[in-house]
Enzyme design. Sequence first.
Site, PDB file in Angstrom:
ATOM      1  N   ASN A  91       0.802  -1.231   0.000  1.00 32.07           N
ATOM      2  CA  ASN A  91       0.000   0.000   0.000  1.00 32.07           C
ATOM      3  C   ASN A  91       0.831   1.275   0.000  1.00 32.07           C
ATOM      4  O   ASN A  91       0.393   2.300  -0.507  1.00 32.07           O
ATOM      5  CB  ASN A  91      -0.916  -0.026   1.234  1.00 32.07           C
ATOM      6  CG  ASN A  91      -1.490   1.340   1.545  1.00 32.07           C
ATOM      7  OD1 ASN A  91      -2.413   1.798   0.867  1.00 32.07           O
ATOM      8  ND2 ASN A  91      -0.930   2.009   2.551  1.00 32.07           N
ATOM      9  N   TYR A 156       4.127   9.680 -11.171  1.00 33.15           N
ATOM     10  CA  TYR A 156       3.222   8.861 -10.345  1.00 33.15           C
ATOM     11  C   TYR A 156       2.452   7.881 -11.227  1.00 33.15           C
ATOM     12  O   TYR A 156       2.352   6.683 -10.922  1.00 33.15           O
ATOM     13  CB  TYR A 156       2.268   9.801  -9.603  1.00 33.15           C
ATOM     14  CG  TYR A 156       1.273   9.140  -8.670  1.00 33.15           C
ATOM     15  CD1 TYR A 156       1.684   8.298  -7.643  1.00 33.15           C
ATOM     16  CD2 TYR A 156      -0.104   9.398  -8.793  1.00 33.15           C
ATOM     17  CE1 TYR A 156       0.751   7.715  -6.777  1.00 33.15           C
ATOM     18  CE2 TYR A 156      -1.031   8.826  -7.934  1.00 33.15           C
ATOM     19  CZ  TYR A 156      -0.604   7.988  -6.918  1.00 33.15           C
ATOM     20  OH  TYR A 156      -1.517   7.419  -6.062  1.00 33.15           O
ATOM     21  N   LYS A 160       2.428   3.744 -11.169  1.00 31.38           N
ATOM     22  CA  LYS A 160       1.206   2.987 -10.828  1.00 31.38           C
ATOM     23  C   LYS A 160       0.785   2.061 -11.984  1.00 31.38           C
ATOM     24  O   LYS A 160       0.220   0.998 -11.749  1.00 31.38           O
ATOM     25  CB  LYS A 160       0.077   3.949 -10.446  1.00 31.38           C
ATOM     26  CG  LYS A 160       0.281   4.618  -9.089  1.00 31.38           C
ATOM     27  CD  LYS A 160       0.275   3.603  -7.946  1.00 31.38           C
ATOM     28  CE  LYS A 160       0.303   4.273  -6.581  1.00 31.38           C
ATOM     29  NZ  LYS A 160       0.279   3.303  -5.472  1.00 31.38           N
TER      30      LYS A 160
END
Length: 243
Positions: A91, A156, A160
């Site tokens: 996470n 980012y 991801k």
Amino acid sequence: MAGRLTDRIAIVTGASRGIGRAVGVALGSEGATVVLSGRVEAELVQTASLVREAGGRAEVIPAELADERAIKDLVAKTSERFGRLDILVNNAGITHSAPLEQTRTEDLDRCWAVNARAPFLLCREALPLLRQAERATIVNISSVVGVKGYPLQSAYTASKHALRGMSIALAEELRGSNVRVHVLCPGGVDTEMVSRVRPDIDKGDLIGPGEIAELVLYLVTHRGNAVVDELHIRRATASPWFG
Ligand SMILES: NC(=O)c1ccc[n+]([C@@H]2O[C@H](COP(=O)([O-])OP(=O)(O)OC[C@H]3O[C@@H](n4cnc5c(N)ncnc54)[C@H](OP(=O)(O)O)[C@@H]3O)[C@@H](O)[C@H]2O)c1
């Protein structure tokens, strides 16, 4: 009454606040022993208290996830302490907001290291233990930007997408084994991260971290013939299918 995760051992990264803290507490509420990791020990200790209040057991193992040695250490300590691992929730994550042309190499590398490389290495290091469990689950927290692209979030977004891609490949590699791999792609969740990156979103519209934790709980407890590979979770006020 015994919880559905009594005797199960889970590692949750990024457990010092936000989504990771909520996931730790949710797993604890079903009796799991949760190894809580992040960099700030004092905040992990607070999460540990919440996990215990919820009915679980907690162990705090701080780790800087950009450091491969710390990742190996986290898994080794979990193995020494508990001798097993059933659940891995990758996470921990960071964002970086800037136009691509102004994104410094070190910012790109940092996003890559924490958001993609660390979960990859954690899966690799944890798999020998996970394979020994009767049934094991890996949950990788990607993002809406793992399937879409937003301006000012190229570093980012790339990290991801990478996490999601790695997860799809690993799920195929582990097909038919005792280990299942899932990806969660949330939209805006009410945490420190979103307050920094998307102050434009009305706080009242944001997804609660507990709502994400409920979905993780479903993935780690459900073992029927149906498998949910990936969940796209949007704000109720946002466009369906991340449109
Ligand atoms: N909030 C959203 O809207 C949203 C939407 C989609 C996906 N996500 C994803 O959900 C995950 C959790 O996000 P969040 O919103 O809960 O963020 P957050 O409140 O900023 O929490 C991030 C967590 O990651 C840990 N972390 C950051 N860098 C680390 C490092 N180098 N080593 C170890 N731990 C590190 C932090 O702990 P320390 O600071 O103690 O190290 C913290 O516990 C992230 O992967 C994020 O990309 C969030």
